[in-house]
Design an enzyme around this catalytic site. Sequence first.
Site, PDB file in Angstrom:
ATOM      1  N   VAL A  36     127.223  -5.570  -7.896  1.00 57.47           N
ATOM      2  CA  VAL A  36     127.066  -6.462  -8.441  1.00 57.47           C
ATOM      3  C   VAL A  36     127.747  -7.884  -7.826  1.00 57.47           C
ATOM      4  O   VAL A  36     129.003  -8.108  -7.825  1.00 57.47           O
ATOM      5  CB  VAL A  36     127.025  -6.429 -10.189  1.00 57.47           C
ATOM      6  CG1 VAL A  36     126.624  -7.909 -11.237  1.00 57.47           C
ATOM      7  CG2 VAL A  36     126.583  -5.088 -10.030  1.00 57.47           C
ATOM      8  N   ASP A 141     122.020   6.851 -20.934  1.00 59.20           N
ATOM      9  CA  ASP A 141     123.393   6.295 -21.191  1.00 59.20           C
ATOM     10  C   ASP A 141     123.343   5.183 -21.822  1.00 59.20           C
ATOM     11  O   ASP A 141     124.676   4.385 -21.909  1.00 59.20           O
ATOM     12  CB  ASP A 141     123.252   5.778 -19.119  1.00 59.20           C
ATOM     13  CG  ASP A 141     124.959   6.081 -19.630  1.00 59.20           C
ATOM     14  OD1 ASP A 141     125.741   6.608 -20.450  1.00 59.20           O
ATOM     15  OD2 ASP A 141     125.302   5.520 -18.007  1.00 59.20           O
TER      16      ASP A 141
END
Length: 458
Positions: A36, A141
């Site tokens: 990222v 999650d």
Amino acid sequence: MDQPLPKKSWSIHTRPEIIAKYEILERVGSGAYSDVYKGRRLSDNLIVALKEVHDYQSAFREIEALQILHNSPNVVFLHEYFWREDEDAVLVLEFLRTDLSAVLSAAKRDGGIPAAHIKRWMLQILCGVDACHRNMIVHRDLKPANLLIGDDGVLKLADFGQARILLEDQQVDVNDNAQPYEPDEGLRVPCAENVLREGDVNEEQSGGVSKEECFGELVEHKSIDETDKETNLNDGDTSCLATCTASDIEDDPFKGSYPYEAEEGGHGALTSWVGTRWFKSPELLYGSTSYGLEIDLWSLGCIFVELFTLEPLFAGISDIDQLSRIFTVLGNLTEPVWPGCVELPDYRTISFNKVENPTGLKSCLPNRSADEISLVGKLICYDPASRATAMELLHDKYFGEEPLPVPTSELQVPLSKSFHDEHSPGGWYDDMGSDSDFDEFGPLNFTKTDTGFSMQFP
């Protein structure tokens, strides 16, 4: 601290369609399945997160979910994405600099979170989860590090790399999402964006679903209009950093990272190898592959307890230890408390000694009110059918009683993301990966059965 930018032949820096629109400022996170970067959109200097996803199944899931949820103010916004044949997908998401795990860390130093602030955090989380569930999307999650927060205090669900659409034909318009007790709050919907589809897409999927089919489905789900809003990114315990880090996905020594089998609707068979241990529901820990939205509700309960106590509810160091800690509080899992639990795949394989005097949830929530304990109890219960839905909790009387939730603008937002997580010794999320050695549990009783053996833990 800025991390050096890799200059690999396959990296984000060599893709002309991306660097023509974005300046890559720095890499802010890296994991097993993605990298990222913080970037700047050249057209208007908007700071964004560019998430280069190395696993196309994870990328497909995230894009698909974010397209469906693009109208939800409490879900990260996908500006656009780039995906060419034989290249990783790059998702351009709104950049949010911190997350709920950083809020918890700061509160631990500062002596706690005021009840009125907790209520506002809860309401925002519930609104995001409700948007997912009303569209039959199970996140799989949910945890503090995957709940990103902007400078304005707005919280958004992120990291949809493990998300699944359970019933595609039951999607609902999230604009109808009720947000009680927020008449003067009005969580803002960021400015409109056009989501672009860059390049030709043609990837192979490892479990019987080809790349062509994968992108065919994306075209069918092209639900982001020219009047969309902005979103954000997150992944794993690195929040607005990387998603799907290795520590976030349970390591199965006998399977690939994302096992896919053919399933109705073309979304692949469900797997129990998802989520992060401390927030995993009992059905996942027992190997269920027929679970539903309720696994997210259990995770919500764990998050809410952490907001109240600043400590994880069940901090297991292995899946077996996780179950043991749950049993210590709730008692053994039996048919009377959850009819049908004996049908769970691993129920007859693993057994525990009887817990004579379970401590109960009240013991986990010292100095909390009866309403707060009751709210958690509606989520932390064995039978999935008994867990309260996000919409039911949004209308719970708890949020209408004093102290009332503060306005979002009054929430205390940490100046920066906390980086201690699972990568530093003694961090909250340390040892949440694969199971540890059984030796730590002392002597085990092995019993041969018709289907193999069972293990009894003290």
